[in-house]
Design a protein around this motif. Structure first.
Motif, mmCIF file in Angstrom:
data_model
loop_
_atom_site.group_PDB
_atom_site.id
_atom_site.type_symbol
_atom_site.label_atom_id
_atom_site.label_comp_id
_atom_site.label_asym_id
_atom_site.label_seq_id
_atom_site.Cartn_x
_atom_site.Cartn_y
_atom_site.Cartn_z
ATOM 1 N N PHE A 148 0.927 -1.143 0.146
ATOM 2 C CA PHE A 148 -0.122 0.184 0.031
ATOM 3 C C PHE A 148 0.745 1.113 -0.043
ATOM 4 O O PHE A 148 1.579 1.471 0.901
ATOM 5 C CB PHE A 148 -0.845 -0.047 1.274
ATOM 6 N N GLY A 149 0.882 1.996 -1.180
ATOM 7 C CA GLY A 149 1.343 3.412 -1.051
ATOM 8 C C GLY A 149 1.171 4.301 0.148
ATOM 9 O O GLY A 149 -0.280 4.284 0.486
ATOM 10 N N ALA A 150 1.693 5.050 0.650
ATOM 11 C CA ALA A 150 1.381 5.891 1.754
ATOM 12 C C ALA A 150 0.317 6.776 1.503
ATOM 13 O O ALA A 150 -0.545 7.128 2.619
ATOM 14 C CB ALA A 150 2.711 6.656 2.182
ATOM 15 N N ASP A 151 0.153 7.299 0.201
ATOM 16 C CA ASP A 151 -0.829 8.159 0.033
ATOM 17 C C ASP A 151 -2.258 7.483 0.234
ATOM 18 O O ASP A 151 -3.316 8.320 0.271
ATOM 19 C CB ASP A 151 -0.973 8.702 -1.369
ATOM 20 N N ARG A 152 -2.482 6.015 0.297
ATOM 21 C CA ARG A 152 -3.612 5.526 0.413
ATOM 22 C C ARG A 152 -3.766 4.939 1.893
ATOM 23 O O ARG A 152 -5.043 4.531 2.150
ATOM 24 C CB ARG A 152 -3.441 4.141 -0.348
ATOM 25 N N TRP A 153 -2.953 5.123 2.852
ATOM 26 C CA TRP A 153 -3.101 4.643 4.138
ATOM 27 C C TRP A 153 -4.342 4.963 4.740
ATOM 28 O O TRP A 153 -5.043 4.190 5.390
ATOM 29 C CB TRP A 153 -1.954 4.782 5.222
ATOM 30 N N ALA A 154 -4.494 6.308 4.669
ATOM 31 C CA ALA A 154 -5.786 6.853 5.397
ATOM 32 C C ALA A 154 -7.075 6.420 5.016
ATOM 33 O O ALA A 154 -7.831 5.902 5.795
ATOM 34 C CB ALA A 154 -5.771 8.697 5.379
ATOM 35 N N ASP A 155 -7.148 6.281 3.718
ATOM 36 C CA ASP A 155 -8.611 5.516 3.167
ATOM 37 C C ASP A 155 -8.681 4.089 3.489
ATOM 38 O O ASP A 155 -9.868 3.515 3.997
ATOM 39 C CB ASP A 155 -8.459 5.628 1.779
#
Length: 201
Positions: A148-155
């Motif tokens: 999982f790329g970091a930009d996707r973690w919150a979602d």
């Protein structure tokens, strides 16, 4: 020739919190494989596959796991809500990476000893950006490990409830997933029941 592209930081996240309900309450992290607890093998798999830092999420019998397993060099997080299912452990693992500077998290499950460093390295190599999404596949079927790329973690964390982990998120975003065939180097079985224990060495 100067390389301007920096090497991405791909953190390994090991989900090792389960209580082994179908194994009579034996925490999976503590199951013995080749003379050592499963959790140690999985940490080594992440490291040898090129991940670092390595974050381990414990839950059931966390103190016993810490006492029995050599987790030195790993960041250990204890998920107090581990009984809620894998989703809460995934959330805890991603939260533990806050401020780490990691560009992606590569998630491995403790109860899949048939997945080794080669599969981890292949999935890790699929990283392209902080928006990357990649997963090992076995005969075309998506499995673990997952990146999982970091930009996707919150979602992903917002979606990770109950026992489904990131399944719903991955289904919604299936067109964005890079599938990396690993069936020639890994076996994606789970150690879930007493019958599965025969797969441990």
């Amino acid at each position: 020739m100067a390389h301007t592209q920096r090497i991405p930081v791909i953190a390994g996240v090991l989900l090792a919190a389960g209580g082994g309900r179908r194994l009579g309450g034996r925490p999976k992290a503590l199951l013995e494989h080749r003379g050592r607890p499963l959790v140690e093998h999985a940490v080594r798999t992440l490291r040898e596959g090129g991940c670092g830092p390595v974050h381990v999420v414990l839950g059931a019998a966390a103190d016993d796991v810490r006492a029995a397993a050599d987790l030195s060099g790993s960041e250990v997080t204890v998920n107090p809500g581990w009984e809620e299912g894998m989703g809460s452990s995934l959330r805890a693992g991603l939260a533990s990476l806050g401020g780490s500077g990691a560009d992606a998290a590569l998630v491995l499950l403790v109860d899949q000893p048939g997945i080794g460093a080669e599969a981890v390295a292949r999935v890790r190599a699929a990283w392209r950006s902080r928006a990357s999404l990649a997963a090992a596949s076995y005969g075309g079927e998506r499995g673990h490990p997952v990146l999982f790329g970091a930009d996707r973690w919150a979602d992903i964390a917002a979606d990770a409830v109950g026992d489904r982990g990131a399944r719903a998120y991955l289904r919604t975003h299936r067109d964005a997933i890079t599938l990396v065939e690993c069936s020639d180097v890994a076996e994606a079985y789970d150690i879930d029941t007493a019958a599965d224990l025969t797969r441990l060495e």
